[in-house]
Design a protein around this motif. Structure first.
Motif, PDB file in Angstrom:
ATOM      1  N   LEU A 165      -1.204  18.129  -1.145  1.00  0.00           N
ATOM      2  CA  LEU A 165      -0.633  19.158  -0.362  1.00  0.00           C
ATOM      3  C   LEU A 165      -0.879  20.584  -1.180  1.00  0.00           C
ATOM      4  O   LEU A 165      -0.921  21.622  -0.323  1.00  0.00           O
ATOM      5  N   THR A 166      -0.847  20.543  -2.280  1.00  0.00           N
ATOM      6  CA  THR A 166      -1.230  21.795  -3.084  1.00  0.00           C
ATOM      7  C   THR A 166      -2.648  22.455  -2.506  1.00  0.00           C
ATOM      8  O   THR A 166      -2.908  23.632  -2.597  1.00  0.00           O
ATOM      9  N   GLU A 224      -9.681  22.654   0.170  1.00  0.00           N
ATOM     10  CA  GLU A 224      -8.594  21.998   0.553  1.00  0.00           C
ATOM     11  C   GLU A 224      -9.331  20.161   0.729  1.00  0.00           C
ATOM     12  O   GLU A 224     -10.440  20.207   1.180  1.00  0.00           O
ATOM     13  N   ALA A 225      -8.492  19.338   0.234  1.00  0.00           N
ATOM     14  CA  ALA A 225      -8.787  17.970   0.023  1.00  0.00           C
ATOM     15  C   ALA A 225      -8.506  17.109   1.137  1.00  0.00           C
ATOM     16  O   ALA A 225      -7.699  17.499   2.148  1.00  0.00           O
ATOM     17  N   GLU A 226      -9.337  16.108   1.548  1.00  0.00           N
ATOM     18  CA  GLU A 226      -9.152  15.041   2.475  1.00  0.00           C
ATOM     19  C   GLU A 226      -7.838  14.465   2.123  1.00  0.00           C
ATOM     20  O   GLU A 226      -7.442  14.137   0.833  1.00  0.00           O
ATOM     21  N   PRO A 227      -7.094  13.596   3.058  1.00  0.00           N
ATOM     22  CA  PRO A 227      -5.963  12.942   2.605  1.00  0.00           C
ATOM     23  C   PRO A 227      -6.354  11.904   1.629  1.00  0.00           C
ATOM     24  O   PRO A 227      -7.240  11.310   1.691  1.00  0.00           O
ATOM     25  N   PRO A 228      -5.390  11.647   0.535  1.00  0.00           N
ATOM     26  CA  PRO A 228      -5.867  10.359  -0.144  1.00  0.00           C
ATOM     27  C   PRO A 228      -5.887   9.179   0.508  1.00  0.00           C
ATOM     28  O   PRO A 228      -4.971   8.883   1.570  1.00  0.00           O
ATOM     29  N   GLU A 229      -6.457   8.054  -0.015  1.00  0.00           N
ATOM     30  CA  GLU A 229      -6.396   6.694   0.466  1.00  0.00           C
ATOM     31  C   GLU A 229      -5.210   6.103  -0.263  1.00  0.00           C
ATOM     32  O   GLU A 229      -4.785   6.148  -1.501  1.00  0.00           O
ATOM     33  N   CYS A 230      -4.508   5.195   0.584  1.00  0.00           N
ATOM     34  CA  CYS A 230      -3.471   4.607   0.500  1.00  0.00           C
ATOM     35  C   CYS A 230      -3.867   3.442  -0.698  1.00  0.00           C
ATOM     36  O   CYS A 230      -5.172   2.949  -0.243  1.00  0.00           O
ATOM     37  N   HIS A 231      -3.146   2.750  -1.647  1.00  0.00           N
ATOM     38  CA  HIS A 231      -3.710   1.786  -2.462  1.00  0.00           C
ATOM     39  C   HIS A 231      -2.514   0.904  -3.099  1.00  0.00           C
ATOM     40  O   HIS A 231      -1.320   1.215  -2.600  1.00  0.00           O
ATOM     41  N   GLU A 232      -2.848  -0.277  -3.475  1.00  0.00           N
ATOM     42  CA  GLU A 232      -1.805  -1.257  -3.790  1.00  0.00           C
ATOM     43  C   GLU A 232      -1.111  -0.960  -5.204  1.00  0.00           C
ATOM     44  O   GLU A 232      -1.752  -0.113  -6.181  1.00  0.00           O
ATOM     45  N   ARG A 285       0.915  -1.013  -0.003  1.00  0.00           N
ATOM     46  CA  ARG A 285       0.025   0.002   0.037  1.00  0.00           C
ATOM     47  C   ARG A 285       0.931   1.158   0.079  1.00  0.00           C
ATOM     48  O   ARG A 285       1.832   1.455   0.661  1.00  0.00           O
ATOM     49  N   HIS A 286       0.611   2.286  -0.834  1.00  0.00           N
ATOM     50  CA  HIS A 286       1.356   3.452  -1.204  1.00  0.00           C
ATOM     51  C   HIS A 286       0.550   4.577  -1.673  1.00  0.00           C
ATOM     52  O   HIS A 286      -0.658   4.262  -1.926  1.00  0.00           O
ATOM     53  N   LEU A 287       1.082   5.765  -1.682  1.00  0.00           N
ATOM     54  CA  LEU A 287       0.354   6.829  -2.206  1.00  0.00           C
ATOM     55  C   LEU A 287       1.760   7.068  -3.462  1.00  0.00           C
ATOM     56  O   LEU A 287       2.777   7.073  -3.043  1.00  0.00           O
ATOM     57  N   THR A 288       1.440   7.757  -4.592  1.00  0.00           N
ATOM     58  CA  THR A 288       2.235   8.182  -5.605  1.00  0.00           C
ATOM     59  C   THR A 288       2.678   9.622  -5.137  1.00  0.00           C
ATOM     60  O   THR A 288       2.145  10.336  -4.320  1.00  0.00           O
ATOM     61  N   GLY A 289       3.915  10.065  -5.669  1.00  0.00           N
ATOM     62  CA  GLY A 289       4.378  11.372  -5.295  1.00  0.00           C
ATOM     63  C   GLY A 289       3.371  12.539  -5.986  1.00  0.00           C
ATOM     64  O   GLY A 289       2.925  13.573  -5.265  1.00  0.00           O
ATOM     65  N   GLU A 290       2.671  12.088  -7.002  1.00  0.00           N
ATOM     66  CA  GLU A 290       1.683  13.152  -7.676  1.00  0.00           C
ATOM     67  C   GLU A 290       0.619  13.130  -6.661  1.00  0.00           C
ATOM     68  O   GLU A 290      -0.174  14.254  -6.877  1.00  0.00           O
ATOM     69  N   GLU A 291      -0.009  12.032  -6.398  1.00  0.00           N
ATOM     70  CA  GLU A 291      -1.110  11.952  -5.354  1.00  0.00           C
ATOM     71  C   GLU A 291      -1.151  12.920  -3.931  1.00  0.00           C
ATOM     72  O   GLU A 291      -1.823  13.764  -3.541  1.00  0.00           O
TER      73      GLU A 291
END
Length: 90
Positions: free
Chosen positions: A74-75, A82-90, A63-69
């Motif tokens: 963060l942007t 303001e967005a919620e933190p993204p969900e980790c995925h495989e 499970r991870h997040l990409t740099g782009e995500e």
């Protein structure tokens, strides 16, 4: 705890000068420098342990997040959207 520290003449002179400028004792300057160093190194070790735990979790689960995500999330900080933190995925 009583500890002695051997300093070269140049460093001892610099500490005495700084102590005079700050109107503190050389002992105070050295104690503060050591305290700051210990606090900084404890934080560095905590960060290292957290990174190792994260790496281990990634190896176990994938499970991870990409740099782009992460960058997109963060942007959005501090904006009206303001967005919620993204969900980790495989």
């Amino acid at each position: 705890m009583i500890t002695s520290i051997k300093l070269d003449d140049n460093l001892a002179s610099r500490i005495r000068r700084l102590a005079e400028l700050r109107r503190r004792s050389a002992h105070w300057i050295m104690r503060e420098a050591i305290r700051d160093y210990v606090v900084r190194e404890e934080a560095r070790e905590s960060f290292r342990q957290e990174a190792l735990a994260s790496w281990s979790a990634f190896q176990d689960t994938g499970r991870h997040l990409t740099g782009e995500e992460v960058q997109a999330w963060l942007t959005s900080w501090g904006s009206d959207a303001e967005a919620e933190p993204p969900e980790c995925h495989e």
